[in-house]
Design an enzyme around this catalytic site. Structure first.
Site, PDB file in Angstrom:
ATOM      1  N   GLY A 116      -2.259  -6.280  -4.983  1.00  0.00           N
ATOM      2  CA  GLY A 116      -2.803  -7.067  -3.830  1.00  0.00           C
ATOM      3  C   GLY A 116      -3.355  -6.989  -2.998  1.00  0.00           C
ATOM      4  O   GLY A 116      -2.747  -6.324  -2.283  1.00  0.00           O
ATOM      5  N   PRO A 145      12.921   3.948   1.576  1.00  0.00           N
ATOM      6  CA  PRO A 145      13.769   4.707   1.785  1.00  0.00           C
ATOM      7  C   PRO A 145      12.758   4.350   3.676  1.00  0.00           C
ATOM      8  O   PRO A 145      11.792   5.323   3.284  1.00  0.00           O
ATOM      9  CB  PRO A 145      15.155   5.564   2.103  1.00  0.00           C
ATOM     10  N   TYR A 146      13.362   3.836   4.970  1.00  0.00           N
ATOM     11  CA  TYR A 146      12.383   4.212   5.381  1.00  0.00           C
ATOM     12  C   TYR A 146      12.747   5.735   6.662  1.00  0.00           C
ATOM     13  O   TYR A 146      13.308   5.956   6.171  1.00  0.00           O
ATOM     14  CB  TYR A 146      13.047   3.152   7.048  1.00  0.00           C
ATOM     15  N   SER A 147      11.422   6.159   6.492  1.00  0.00           N
ATOM     16  CA  SER A 147      11.275   7.801   7.012  1.00  0.00           C
ATOM     17  C   SER A 147       9.813   7.806   7.476  1.00  0.00           C
ATOM     18  O   SER A 147       8.666   7.518   7.929  1.00  0.00           O
ATOM     19  CB  SER A 147      10.692   8.260   5.830  1.00  0.00           C
ATOM     20  N   LYS A 169      -7.799  -1.839  -5.678  1.00  0.00           N
ATOM     21  CA  LYS A 169      -7.395  -3.421  -4.113  1.00  0.00           C
ATOM     22  C   LYS A 169      -9.098  -4.339  -3.951  1.00  0.00           C
ATOM     23  O   LYS A 169     -10.107  -3.964  -3.336  1.00  0.00           O
ATOM     24  CB  LYS A 169      -7.694  -2.330  -2.896  1.00  0.00           C
ATOM     25  N   ASP A 182      -6.242   0.324   4.211  1.00  0.00           N
ATOM     26  CA  ASP A 182      -5.859   0.625   2.687  1.00  0.00           C
ATOM     27  C   ASP A 182      -6.311   0.487   1.647  1.00  0.00           C
ATOM     28  O   ASP A 182      -5.777   1.958   0.222  1.00  0.00           O
ATOM     29  CB  ASP A 182      -4.551  -0.764   2.560  1.00  0.00           C
ATOM     30  N   THR A 198       0.566  -1.625   0.297  1.00  0.00           N
ATOM     31  CA  THR A 198      -0.181   0.349  -0.392  1.00  0.00           C
ATOM     32  C   THR A 198       0.779   1.101   0.431  1.00  0.00           C
ATOM     33  O   THR A 198       0.669   2.212  -1.074  1.00  0.00           O
ATOM     34  CB  THR A 198      -1.119  -0.305   1.402  1.00  0.00           C
TER      35      THR A 198
END
Length: 227
Positions: free
Chosen positions: A117, A205-207, A37, A54, A16
């Site tokens: 999915g 990237p993680y944020s 979705k 989502d 998502t």
């Protein structure tokens, strides 16, 4: 019309999150895009219908509006595998009724449809069928979201091997850093780039602030955004 199916290496890979970022990318390029979705479990009642968080995110990120039940035609309350939730609710999910629901999405006037999915790639829709068979029947190009965390190499390699065995048109993969404390993040990313048979399209990237997407040229080419 350009159509893509976004799947993940497992249920928490970040499908998502990535699909939303891709819809926003299309919006930045002034494209008419919609998210779909088809299956969602873990839904809650709102406005006299079951809704999924989502699916709502996809609706907020899209540039083409549609009614909720067009975006998410199969919504179930229990946060369990959709085919089990459907059986408990007395609902039958088949490739044919997924295709009927998909036709409704195609009629909304979008130039791009991004279908997200549920769970991972090998998701049952009944006791005898899988969502990937519908994806193959619709001939949808696939984007694989790889959740970068411990175990991602195994999950990604097994998923791509199965896709190749089915002749699925996977246009590439997107790395989504789900674990900010993962040891050897870059080494794992490099290992995936070396081993996966499809090109990398982007990195998320993680944020904890505004999510970002580091885009590769291959993504722009597949989305026809390079001109």
């Amino acid at each position: 019309m350009k159509e893509f199916f976004i799947t993940g290496t497992d249920t928490d890979a970040g499908k998502t999150h990535v699909t939303s970022l891709l819809l926003k990318l299309l919006a930045q390029h002034k494209k008419q895009a919609i998210g779909f979705k088809p299956l969602a479990s873990g839904c809650e009642m709102a406005f006299d219908q079951l809704v999924n968080a989502d699916a709502l995110i996809l609706m907020e990120s899209a540039t083409v509006s549609a009614k909720y039940d067009v975006i998410n035609p199969f919504a179930f309350a229990p946060a369990i595998a959709p085919h089990i939730a459907a059986e408990q609710a007395g609902v039958t999910i088949t490739a044919d009724n997924l295709s009927s629901a998909y036709k409704n999405v195609k009629q909304q006037g979008a130039d791009y449809i991004l279908t997200e999915g549920a769970g991972g790639w090998a998701l049952p829709i009944s006791n005898t069928d899988y969502l990937y068979n519908w994806v193959k029947a619709e001939q949808l190009p696939v984007i694989l979201v790889v959740g970068i965390k411990l175990g991602c190499l195994n999950h990604a390699l097994l998923t791509t091997a199965h896709m190749q065995s089915m002749g699925i048109n996977c246009i590439g993969w997107i790395a989504n850093q789900v674990d900010p404390n993962m040891d050897e993040y870059q080494a794992n990313l490099d290992s995936l780039k070396l081993r996966l048979p499809f090109p990398i399209l982007a990195i998320s990237p993680y944020s904890e602030q505004t999510p970002k997407l580091q885009i590769y040229k291959t993504l722009l080419e597949n989305f026809a955004l390079n001109t």
